[in-house]
Design a protein around this motif. Structure first.
Motif, PDB file in Angstrom:
ATOM      1  N   GLN A  37       0.816  -1.206   0.000  1.00  0.00           N
ATOM      2  CA  GLN A  37       0.000   0.000   0.000  1.00  0.00           C
ATOM      3  C   GLN A  37       0.854   1.262   0.000  1.00  0.00           C
ATOM      4  N   VAL A  38       1.993   1.196   0.636  1.00  0.00           N
ATOM      5  CA  VAL A  38       2.906   2.344   0.578  1.00  0.00           C
ATOM      6  C   VAL A  38       3.304   2.626  -0.859  1.00  0.00           C
ATOM      7  N   GLN A  39       3.647   1.534  -1.576  1.00  0.00           N
ATOM      8  CA  GLN A  39       4.011   1.710  -2.980  1.00  0.00           C
ATOM      9  C   GLN A  39       2.822   2.207  -3.788  1.00  0.00           C
ATOM     10  N   LEU A  40       1.605   1.705  -3.469  1.00  0.00           N
ATOM     11  CA  LEU A  40       0.403   2.151  -4.172  1.00  0.00           C
ATOM     12  C   LEU A  40       0.153   3.635  -3.928  1.00  0.00           C
ATOM     13  N   THR A  41       0.336   4.083  -2.692  1.00  0.00           N
ATOM     14  CA  THR A  41       0.154   5.507  -2.365  1.00  0.00           C
ATOM     15  C   THR A  41       1.140   6.367  -3.136  1.00  0.00           C
ATOM     16  N   ILE A  42       2.381   5.913  -3.185  1.00  0.00           N
ATOM     17  CA  ILE A  42       3.402   6.668  -3.929  1.00  0.00           C
ATOM     18  C   ILE A  42       3.031   6.740  -5.408  1.00  0.00           C
ATOM     19  N   ASN A  43       2.582   5.595  -5.970  1.00  0.00           N
ATOM     20  CA  ASN A  43       2.184   5.589  -7.387  1.00  0.00           C
ATOM     21  C   ASN A  43       0.990   6.504  -7.628  1.00  0.00           C
ATOM     22  N   THR A  44       0.028   6.505  -6.685  1.00  0.00           N
ATOM     23  CA  THR A  44      -1.159   7.368  -6.822  1.00  0.00           C
ATOM     24  C   THR A  44      -0.767   8.847  -6.796  1.00  0.00           C
ATOM     25  N   ASP A  45       0.079   9.204  -5.831  1.00  0.00           N
ATOM     26  CA  ASP A  45       0.528  10.597  -5.746  1.00  0.00           C
ATOM     27  C   ASP A  45       1.265  11.015  -7.015  1.00  0.00           C
ATOM     28  N   THR A  46       2.072  10.103  -7.534  1.00  0.00           N
ATOM     29  CA  THR A  46       2.816  10.419  -8.764  1.00  0.00           C
ATOM     30  C   THR A  46       1.870  10.653  -9.931  1.00  0.00           C
ATOM     31  N   MET A  47       0.849   9.802 -10.068  1.00  0.00           N
ATOM     32  CA  MET A  47      -0.107   9.939 -11.173  1.00  0.00           C
ATOM     33  C   MET A  47      -0.932  11.218 -11.022  1.00  0.00           C
ATOM     34  N   MET A  48      -1.337  11.520  -9.775  1.00  0.00           N
ATOM     35  CA  MET A  48      -2.092  12.755  -9.548  1.00  0.00           C
ATOM     36  C   MET A  48      -1.265  13.978  -9.937  1.00  0.00           C
ATOM     37  N   ASP A  49       0.001  13.958  -9.564  1.00  0.00           N
ATOM     38  CA  ASP A  49       0.877  15.081  -9.918  1.00  0.00           C
ATOM     39  C   ASP A  49       0.999  15.219 -11.430  1.00  0.00           C
ATOM     40  N   GLN A  50       1.078  14.062 -12.118  1.00  0.00           N
ATOM     41  CA  GLN A  50       1.189  14.108 -13.579  1.00  0.00           C
ATOM     42  C   GLN A  50      -0.065  14.713 -14.211  1.00  0.00           C
ATOM     43  N   ILE A  51      -1.253  14.299 -13.703  1.00  0.00           N
ATOM     44  CA  ILE A  51      -2.517  14.819 -14.252  1.00  0.00           C
ATOM     45  C   ILE A  51      -2.624  16.325 -14.022  1.00  0.00           C
ATOM     46  N   ILE A  52      -2.258  16.740 -12.790  1.00  0.00           N
ATOM     47  CA  ILE A  52      -2.350  18.173 -12.459  1.00  0.00           C
ATOM     48  C   ILE A  52      -1.381  18.987 -13.302  1.00  0.00           C
ATOM     49  N   LYS A  53      -0.177  18.479 -13.457  1.00  0.00           N
ATOM     50  CA  LYS A  53       0.819  19.209 -14.263  1.00  0.00           C
ATOM     51  C   LYS A  53       0.372  19.318 -15.716  1.00  0.00           C
ATOM     52  N   ALA A  54      -0.221  18.221 -16.226  1.00  0.00           N
ATOM     53  CA  ALA A  54      -0.701  18.259 -17.615  1.00  0.00           C
ATOM     54  C   ALA A  54      -1.809  19.296 -17.777  1.00  0.00           C
ATOM     55  N   ALA A  55      -2.720  19.366 -16.766  1.00  0.00           N
ATOM     56  CA  ALA A  55      -3.810  20.350 -16.824  1.00  0.00           C
ATOM     57  C   ALA A  55      -3.256  21.770 -16.738  1.00  0.00           C
ATOM     58  N   GLU A  56      -2.283  21.962 -15.862  1.00  0.00           N
ATOM     59  CA  GLU A  56      -1.692  23.295 -15.732  1.00  0.00           C
ATOM     60  C   GLU A  56      -0.982  23.707 -17.013  1.00  0.00           C
ATOM     61  N   GLN A  57      -0.318  22.767 -17.634  1.00  0.00           N
ATOM     62  CA  GLN A  57       0.368  23.065 -18.896  1.00  0.00           C
ATOM     63  C   GLN A  57      -0.629  23.396 -19.998  1.00  0.00           C
ATOM     64  N   LYS A  58      -1.747  22.647 -19.993  1.00  0.00           N
ATOM     65  CA  LYS A  58      -2.787  22.889 -20.998  1.00  0.00           C
ATOM     66  C   LYS A  58      -3.411  24.272 -20.820  1.00  0.00           C
ATOM     67  N   LYS A  59      -3.572  24.651 -19.536  1.00  0.00           N
ATOM     68  CA  LYS A  59      -4.155  25.965 -19.253  1.00  0.00           C
ATOM     69  C   LYS A  59      -3.249  27.094 -19.747  1.00  0.00           C
ATOM     70  N   LYS A  60      -1.954  26.899 -19.549  1.00  0.00           N
ATOM     71  CA  LYS A  60      -1.007  27.930 -19.981  1.00  0.00           C
ATOM     72  C   LYS A  60      -0.998  28.088 -21.497  1.00  0.00           C
ATOM     73  N   GLN A  61      -1.266  26.972 -22.174  1.00  0.00           N
ATOM     74  CA  GLN A  61      -1.214  27.002 -23.637  1.00  0.00           C
ATOM     75  C   GLN A  61      -2.553  27.344 -24.278  1.00  0.00           C
ATOM     76  N   ALA A  62      -3.612  27.631 -23.482  1.00  0.00           N
ATOM     77  CA  ALA A  62      -4.933  27.954 -24.036  1.00  0.00           C
ATOM     78  C   ALA A  62      -4.862  29.226 -24.892  1.00  0.00           C
ATOM     79  N   LEU A  63      -5.621  29.232 -26.046  1.00  0.00           N
ATOM     80  CA  LEU A  63      -5.583  30.379 -26.966  1.00  0.00           C
ATOM     81  C   LEU A  63      -6.382  31.570 -26.437  1.00  0.00           C
ATOM     82  N   HIS A  64      -7.486  31.270 -25.735  1.00  0.00           N
ATOM     83  CA  HIS A  64      -8.351  32.353 -25.269  1.00  0.00           C
ATOM     84  C   HIS A  64      -8.222  32.498 -23.762  1.00  0.00           C
TER      85      HIS A  64
END
Length: 720
Positions: A612-639
């Motif tokens: 479960q420790v490894q699962l928690t670490i993997n979950t946190d890593t995936m959440m960070d990836q999703i958030i970073k991707a959303a933040e990057q997408k927001k920065k690149q928005a045209l409008h």
């Protein structure tokens, strides 16, 4: 006494010295093994004391030998005579000055100048004279030591090695006479080499004697070498062995070569027997424990090996009958000893019934307290013994450490038991060391703890009816026709001998010997070993209603965890706590198995926690990836909204638009095959689409403003 020309050898470092002069209270000595050695002055009394204390040993003169003149070469004779002339002419008249340290160097230089040689040359001649016996042949050169490695050395015509009892050239060779000095050498070597933990053999010791006392020492390639003397100058091995047997002290030899406990355990004289110390059944009981030579499996899972059990046994010394046993995984410890004592006073018929063995009272009639218990140190030295001594009047006799022979009766019983187990039971230890490729006997483990206990009970019942070899029978026993079996001896002793048999209520014994523990009172019940208990008193006094957990002292029987006991203040009675429904599944289990089950559960949980420790670490890593991707997408928005107000004002309309889009995407289509309608391909103009979206947002804003105006007008009309 000390004599001139006597040779002494140091016990400490094997240094050999020669006494070259004695005057008044002093002696002069030289080291006979050094390349050059000048005299040293020592106190006469001090040297005599060292000899008496055997710090110096008197040995044979290594340079004392008969040299035939005709065997010498012309070169040897010439060299000897020249050096002897120097000693006679230039040194003897100055000997007093040469013995003294002060002024010696000056005198040597004067002699060297007179001879037209170096001072080193004079020192070597003097050293040879003093070291080798202060006679003419002492000046003979060591041509026998010359030559390279592998070349034949000119030793002598006599055989080197073990002396033969034959005549050689008409001379009878049988070794040398053993003098007091040689006996002292033998004694020294025996103490130094034989009576050590190295376990040297007598042959080894004999070789050390020859090396230390009967060998010439010389240098070859910079290393000290030894050459054993001729056979007629050394003691033979048979002579050494003969005097070794005269000097032998078996007790001392075993204590030094092995240990004192080895002697006491295996080699001491046996002049008595255990029965002499008793006057009937119940006088003395012996208690001991052993680790059985078998591996067991868990009662929860037959494929899980739980290791080797501990067996406790209590035996009556007079009759040899087994009065109590315990088989478990706890011990050797007080817990195991306590359970054996509890079984000692138990009804054996009821005890055997727990293991599906039916017996009569006559087959195992013991349920008594003894006068004395003979036990090991450890279990019976702690605080728990106080109850036995003070309340039950049982005397405890602890044996010394590593003296299992003092409990020989019960020790012998254990050896017999383990031998029988090895013959019959799967999983038994078959041999101490396995060879490569042998099957691991632990994999054959089949019996669980309860089944093995039944096995031990069966063997103990057989023992109680088995003839005892070499039992010290009394005349009255033989007259009465008694066959020496434990059961017959027990019954005969009760009728004809005084004995010390006493009985006690088992509950009172338990209160004195059962282990104490800490239980916790909580809303769920009285918790002990993760098991939940309840009692009538706890309900009446509303223990469970109190918010704060409370710790209390309890007494428990590790073999039956369906009940625990709370001691009352008077120490004579107790409150019984019954196992509650959530823990009823452990009602018939031993404490060892409950603990094992809990450990197994903890291991499984711990293993899962690591996952479960490894699962928690993997979950946190995936959440960070999703958030970073959303933040990057927001920065690149045209409008991007022009203001915060505009961004916040459009939330409601944006949600409605998003909801409509999600409904369109999430709607159910229950048709089995999708209906495909061909349409012309639409070319999307992103700039037009953005404008369309802006117009839609403006229309939404205008509709929102209109609604707000209507709402305001309605409110204004109400006020009027």
């Amino acid at each position: 006494m000390i004599y001139i020309n006597q040779i002494l050898q140091s016990v400490k470092d094997s240094t050999r010295i020669r006494i070259i002069e004695i005057e008044e209270s002093y002696v002069y000595i030289v080291n006979i093994d050094a390349n050059t050695s000048m005299p040293k002055k020592e106190l006469y009394s001090s040297l005599v004391t060292d000899i008496e204390q055997k710090e110096w040993l008197i040995i044979a003169d290594p340079f004392a030998r008969a040299v035939a003149e005709e065997e010498l070469t012309e070169v040897q004779i010439k060299k000897r005579n020249a050096d002897w002339e120097i000693i006679q002419t230039y040194c003897l008249e100055h000997m007093n000055s040469l013995l003294q340290k002060n002024g010696r160097e000056i005198k040597i230089k004067e002699i060297a100048e007179e001879l037209n040689v170096t001072a080193t040359k004079v020192k070597k001649i003097l050293s040879r004279y003093w070291q080798r016996g202060m006679n003419k042949n002492a000046m003979l050169p060591d041509y026998a030591n010359s030559g390279g490695r592998g070349k034949t050395k000119n030793l002598s015509h006599d055989k080197v090695g073990r002396p033969r009892r034959v005549t050689v050239n008409g001379e009878y060779r049988s070794g040398i006479n053993i003098t007091e000095e040689i006996k002292t050498q033998f004694e020294h070597a025996i103490n130094k080499y034989y009576r050590k933990a190295n376990n040297y053999s007598l042959k080894d010791v004999y070789h050390f004697i020859l090396h230390d006392f009967y060998a010439d020492r010389y240098k070859e390639d910079g290393e000290i070498q030894c050459r054993i003397w001729e056979a007629n100058r050394i003691p033979s091995y048979h002579q050494f062995y003969y005097w070794f047997k005269k000097l032998e002290d078996p007790k001392k030899d075993i204590e030094f070569r092995k240990s004192a406990k080895e002697y006491e355990l295996k080699h001491r004289p046996i002049l008595s027997n255990s029965k002499i110390e008793t006057n009937g059944p119940g006088t003395r009981f012996q208690i001991d424990a052993t680790i059985a030579d078998i591996y067991l499996v868990s009662s929860f899972d037959i494929n899980r090996i739980i290791g080797r059990p501990v067996v406790y046994a209590i035996v009556d010394v007079y009759s040899r009958i087994v009065t109590g046993i315990y088989v478990g995984l706890e011990g050797p410890s007080w817990l195991g000893a306590m359970m054996a004592l509890d079984n000692m006073v138990a009804d054996k018929v009821e005890f055997c019934k727990l293991y599906d063995i039916d017996i009569t009272k006559e087959q195992w009639p013991t349920y008594h307290l003894p006068e004395i218990i003979i036990a090991d140190r450890g279990e019976f030295e702690g605080y728990a013994v106080a109850g036995l001594i003070n309340n039950l009047n049982i005397k405890i006799e602890n044996t010394t450490a590593y003296r299992g022979d003092l409990k020989g009766i019960v020790e012998r019983k254990f050896r017999t038991m383990n031998g029988k187990v090895k013959q019959k039971a799967p999983g038994a230890i078959q041999k101490e060391y396995r060879e490569r490729g042998d099957r691991d006997y632990r994999l054959d483990a089949t019996l669980n703890l309860k089944e093995f206990t039944a096995l031990i009970i069966t063997m103990m019942l057989q023992h109680n009816h088995k003839i005892i070899d070499k039992y010290p029978m009394e005349k009255a026993m033989i007259t009465d026709g008694i066959v020496p079996t434990p059961m017959n001896l027990w019954n005969w002793g009760i009728q004809n001998r005084k004995g010390r048999l006493r009985t006690v209520d088992r509950d009172i014994l338990r209160l004195n010997v059962l282990p104490r523990g800490k239980a916790t009172i909580s809303r769920a019940g009285i918790k002990f070993k993760n098991l939940l208990y309840g009692s009538k008193r706890a309900i009446e006094e509303q223990w469970y209603a109190k918010l704060k957990n409370k710790s209390i002292d309890i007494v428990y029987d590790p073999r039956h965890l369906d009940k625990i006991y709370i001691m009352n203040d008077n120490g004579m009675d107790y409150e019984t706590c019954i196992l509650l429904e959530p823990s009823q599944q452990y009602k018939l289990d031993f404490l060892e198995e409950v603990v094992f089950q809990q450990q197994l559960r903890n291991e499984l949980e711990e293993e899962e926690r690591s996952k479960q420790v490894q699962l928690t670490i993997n979950t946190d890593t995936m959440m960070d990836q999703i958030i970073k991707a959303a933040e990057q997408k927001k920065k690149q928005a045209l409008h991007q909204p022009t203001s915060k107000k505009e961004k916040l004002a459009a939330i409601r309309d944006n949600k409605a638009y998003e909801k409509q889009a999600n409904r369109e995407e999430e709607k159910f289509d229950l048709s089995s095959t999708p209906i495909v309608i061909e349409q012309p391909t639409e070319i999307i103009d992103f700039s037009s689409r953005i404008k369309l979206e802006e117009q839609t947002q403006k229309k939404s804003l205008s509709r929102l403003m209109e609604k707000l105006k209507r709402k305001r007008d309605e409110e204004f009309g109400k006020d009027e």
